[in-house]
Each structure stands twice: as structure tokens, then as C-alpha cells.
Design a protein around this motif. Sequence first.
Motif, PDB file in Angstrom:
ATOM      1  N   LYS A 187      -4.911   7.679  11.951  1.00  0.00           N
ATOM      2  CA  LYS A 187      -5.519   7.463  13.277  1.00  0.00           C
ATOM      3  C   LYS A 187      -5.030   6.169  13.934  1.00  0.00           C
ATOM      4  CE  LYS A 187      -8.602   8.405  16.454  1.00  0.00           C
ATOM      5  NZ  LYS A 187      -8.469   9.504  17.358  1.00  0.00           N
ATOM      6  N   ARG A 188      -5.111   5.038  13.235  1.00  0.00           N
ATOM      7  CA  ARG A 188      -4.761   3.747  13.833  1.00  0.00           C
ATOM      8  C   ARG A 188      -3.258   3.616  14.069  1.00  0.00           C
ATOM      9  NH1 ARG A 188      -3.241  -1.273  11.859  1.00  0.00           N
ATOM     10  NH2 ARG A 188      -3.360  -0.486   9.740  1.00  0.00           N
ATOM     11  N   THR A 189      -2.456   4.100  13.146  1.00  0.00           N
ATOM     12  CA  THR A 189      -1.015   3.868  13.234  1.00  0.00           C
ATOM     13  C   THR A 189      -0.235   4.964  13.957  1.00  0.00           C
ATOM     14  OG1 THR A 189      -0.724   4.854  11.053  1.00  0.00           O
ATOM     15  CG2 THR A 189      -0.964   2.455  11.148  1.00  0.00           C
TER      16      THR A 189
ATOM     17  N   HIS B 145       2.219   2.797   3.473  1.00  0.00           N
ATOM     18  CA  HIS B 145       1.261   2.916   4.574  1.00  0.00           C
ATOM     19  C   HIS B 145      -0.057   2.317   4.129  1.00  0.00           C
ATOM     20  CE1 HIS B 145      -1.292   5.105   7.580  1.00  0.00           C
ATOM     21  NE2 HIS B 145      -0.276   4.726   8.343  1.00  0.00           N
ATOM     22  N   HIS B 146      -0.608   1.414   4.911  1.00  0.00           N
ATOM     23  CA  HIS B 146      -1.842   0.707   4.543  1.00  0.00           C
ATOM     24  C   HIS B 146      -3.066   1.608   4.580  1.00  0.00           C
ATOM     25  CE1 HIS B 146      -4.759  -2.480   4.158  1.00  0.00           C
ATOM     26  NE2 HIS B 146      -5.307  -2.131   5.311  1.00  0.00           N
ATOM     27  N   ASP B 147      -3.192   2.417   5.610  1.00  0.00           N
ATOM     28  CA  ASP B 147      -4.378   3.252   5.803  1.00  0.00           C
ATOM     29  C   ASP B 147      -4.182   4.628   5.183  1.00  0.00           C
ATOM     30  OD1 ASP B 147      -4.992   1.095   7.442  1.00  0.00           O
ATOM     31  OD2 ASP B 147      -4.679   2.195   9.299  1.00  0.00           O
ATOM     32  N   GLN B 148      -5.259   5.225   4.691  1.00  0.00           N
ATOM     33  CA  GLN B 148      -5.184   6.621   4.255  1.00  0.00           C
ATOM     34  C   GLN B 148      -5.106   7.534   5.483  1.00  0.00           C
ATOM     35  OE1 GLN B 148      -4.993   8.135   1.185  1.00  0.00           O
ATOM     36  NE2 GLN B 148      -4.614   6.088   0.402  1.00  0.00           N
ATOM     37  N   SER B 149      -5.850   7.170   6.524  1.00  0.00           N
ATOM     38  CA  SER B 149      -5.848   7.940   7.771  1.00  0.00           C
ATOM     39  C   SER B 149      -4.672   7.508   8.641  1.00  0.00           C
ATOM     40  CB  SER B 149      -7.158   7.710   8.527  1.00  0.00           C
ATOM     41  OG  SER B 149      -7.085   8.226   9.829  1.00  0.00           O
TER      42      SER B 149
ATOM     43  N   ASP C  12      -5.095  -4.283  11.724  1.00  0.00           N
ATOM     44  CA  ASP C  12      -6.451  -4.059  11.242  1.00  0.00           C
ATOM     45  C   ASP C  12      -7.190  -5.360  10.953  1.00  0.00           C
ATOM     46  OD1 ASP C  12      -4.993  -4.644   8.949  1.00  0.00           O
ATOM     47  OD2 ASP C  12      -6.048  -3.208   7.702  1.00  0.00           O
TER      48      ASP C  12
ATOM     49  N   ASP D  25       0.846  -1.191   0.000  1.00  0.00           N
ATOM     50  CA  ASP D  25       0.000   0.000   0.000  1.00  0.00           C
ATOM     51  C   ASP D  25       0.880   1.239   0.000  1.00  0.00           C
ATOM     52  OD1 ASP D  25      -2.607  -1.246   0.201  1.00  0.00           O
ATOM     53  OD2 ASP D  25      -1.983  -1.864   2.199  1.00  0.00           O
TER      54      ASP D  25
ATOM     55  N   CYS E 297       0.890   5.601  -0.240  1.00  0.00           N
ATOM     56  CA  CYS E 297       0.178   6.870  -0.136  1.00  0.00           C
ATOM     57  C   CYS E 297       1.152   7.979  -0.518  1.00  0.00           C
ATOM     58  CB  CYS E 297      -0.311   7.105   1.289  1.00  0.00           C
ATOM     59  SG  CYS E 297      -1.506   5.893   1.864  1.00  0.00           S
TER      60      CYS E 297
ATOM     61  N   HIS F 287      -4.865  12.647   7.352  1.00  0.00           N
ATOM     62  CA  HIS F 287      -4.429  11.753   6.292  1.00  0.00           C
ATOM     63  C   HIS F 287      -2.974  12.017   5.925  1.00  0.00           C
ATOM     64  CE1 HIS F 287      -8.809  11.646   5.907  1.00  0.00           C
ATOM     65  NE2 HIS F 287      -8.632  10.451   5.396  1.00  0.00           N
TER      66      HIS F 287
END
Length: 64
Positions: free
Chosen positions: A20-22, A14-18, A47, A2, A4, A28
Amino acid sequence: MDVCETKDHVLVVHHDQSLKRTCGVDKHVRDYDYKDLPRFKDEITLDFATDMKIQSNNEKMPTL
């Protein structure tokens, strides 16, 4: 993998666009220049397995 893009066009893994989790920040990747990206949290919940966590040692997001 992934990927971004940051505000200054740096490609990061980075897997998430946000973040928040990482990173614990409700923004973003695209909202930051690479130099200003927050570091990963010390402990990140996976996740796909919310009962599992990994240690990140407060690392910076890797680039391509």
C-alpha cells in the motif's frame, strides 16, 4: 535488511509486508509472482518520517 517472499518464492528487498505505502496497492508481496509485482510509486512517504518523501522513478522491487 527487510526481505519478503513472493508467491513464486523470489526473495525481494521490501520493508513492508503490504504494498500500500510503496506501490499504492492494498495487497501483500506474497500475493504476487515476481514478474507481476507492481512497480514502486514515483514518490514514497518514509514510514519513520511522514513529512519526508523519496523519489523511486517507478522502479521494480530489487531481489536478493
